[in-house]
Design an enzyme around this catalytic site. Structure first.
Site, PDB file in Angstrom:
ATOM      1  N   GLY A   4     164.332  87.796  92.021  1.00 10.65           N
ATOM      2  CA  GLY A   4     164.707  88.695  90.929  1.00 10.65           C
ATOM      3  C   GLY A   4     166.192  88.772  90.656  1.00 10.65           C
ATOM      4  CG  ASP A  24     169.269  84.013  92.376  1.00  9.40           C
ATOM      5  OD1 ASP A  24     170.303  84.677  92.564  1.00  9.40           O
ATOM      6  OD2 ASP A  24     168.807  83.225  93.222  1.00  9.40           O
ATOM      7  CB  THR A  25     165.635  83.853  87.567  1.00  9.47           C
ATOM      8  OG1 THR A  25     164.481  84.286  88.301  1.00  9.47           O
ATOM      9  CG2 THR A  25     166.335  82.718  88.282  1.00  9.47           C
ATOM     10  NE  ARG A  26     163.084  91.731  88.679  1.00  3.01           N
ATOM     11  CZ  ARG A  26     161.838  91.604  89.148  1.00  3.01           C
ATOM     12  NH1 ARG A  26     160.838  91.571  88.308  1.00  3.01           N
ATOM     13  NH2 ARG A  26     161.621  91.505  90.437  1.00  3.01           N
ATOM     14  CD  GLU A  33     156.214  86.628  95.718  1.00  2.34           C
ATOM     15  OE1 GLU A  33     156.501  85.772  94.843  1.00  2.34           O
ATOM     16  OE2 GLU A  33     156.586  87.810  95.633  1.00  2.34           O
TER      17      GLU A  33
END
Length: 135
Positions: A16, A18-20, A82
């Site tokens: 999250g 880094d890219t959310r 995950e």
């Protein structure tokens, strides 16, 4: 992409921080606008619910996994957990004695194999190789 019995067509796995708010948000909305049912942690898990159980169940309930590898991805426990669960669902449990993530999903459901689609965002192959070599 037809929904062949899975609750979600796509599960987004990402770091999250880094890219959310950028890439992942744009990808999520593009997929949803194309009619694809996508699981993203901030959209599908209501506040107060058991995060880990719901998250792992969403992985089991998905057909396609999109993993967005980014600079801080490997430093986040949940990103790696995950990923381990997705690998187990796609390829079967580990047999080498490492910690196993309990699976409630079969590698193939309804005759369709689960697929992991990696995206490398702001990382280079050499970055990944150098991190692996240092361990």
């Amino acid at each position: 992409m037809a929904n062949s019995g899975s609750k979600y067509q796509v599960f987004l796995n990402f770091c999250g921080m880094d890219t959310r708010r950028g890439f992942t948000n744009t990808l999520y909305h593009a997929l949803v606008n194309a009619g694809i049912h996508v699981f993203i942690d901030n959209e599908e898990i209501p506040r107060g619910e058991e995060f880990s159980t719901e998250l792992l169940q969403a992985i089991d309930d998905s057909k396609l996994y999109i993993t967005i590898f980014s600079p801080n991805y490997a430093s986040k426990h949940w990103c790696l957990r995950e990923l381990a669960k997705m690998v187990e669902n796609a390829f079967g449990p580990e047999e080498d004695g490492n910690e196993k993530v309990e699976s409630t999903s079969k590698p193939e459901e309804d005759g369709n194999k689960k697929v992991i689609f990696p995206i490398f965002y702001n990382v280079k192959t050499d970055d990944l190789k150098s991190n692996t070599a240092q361990r």
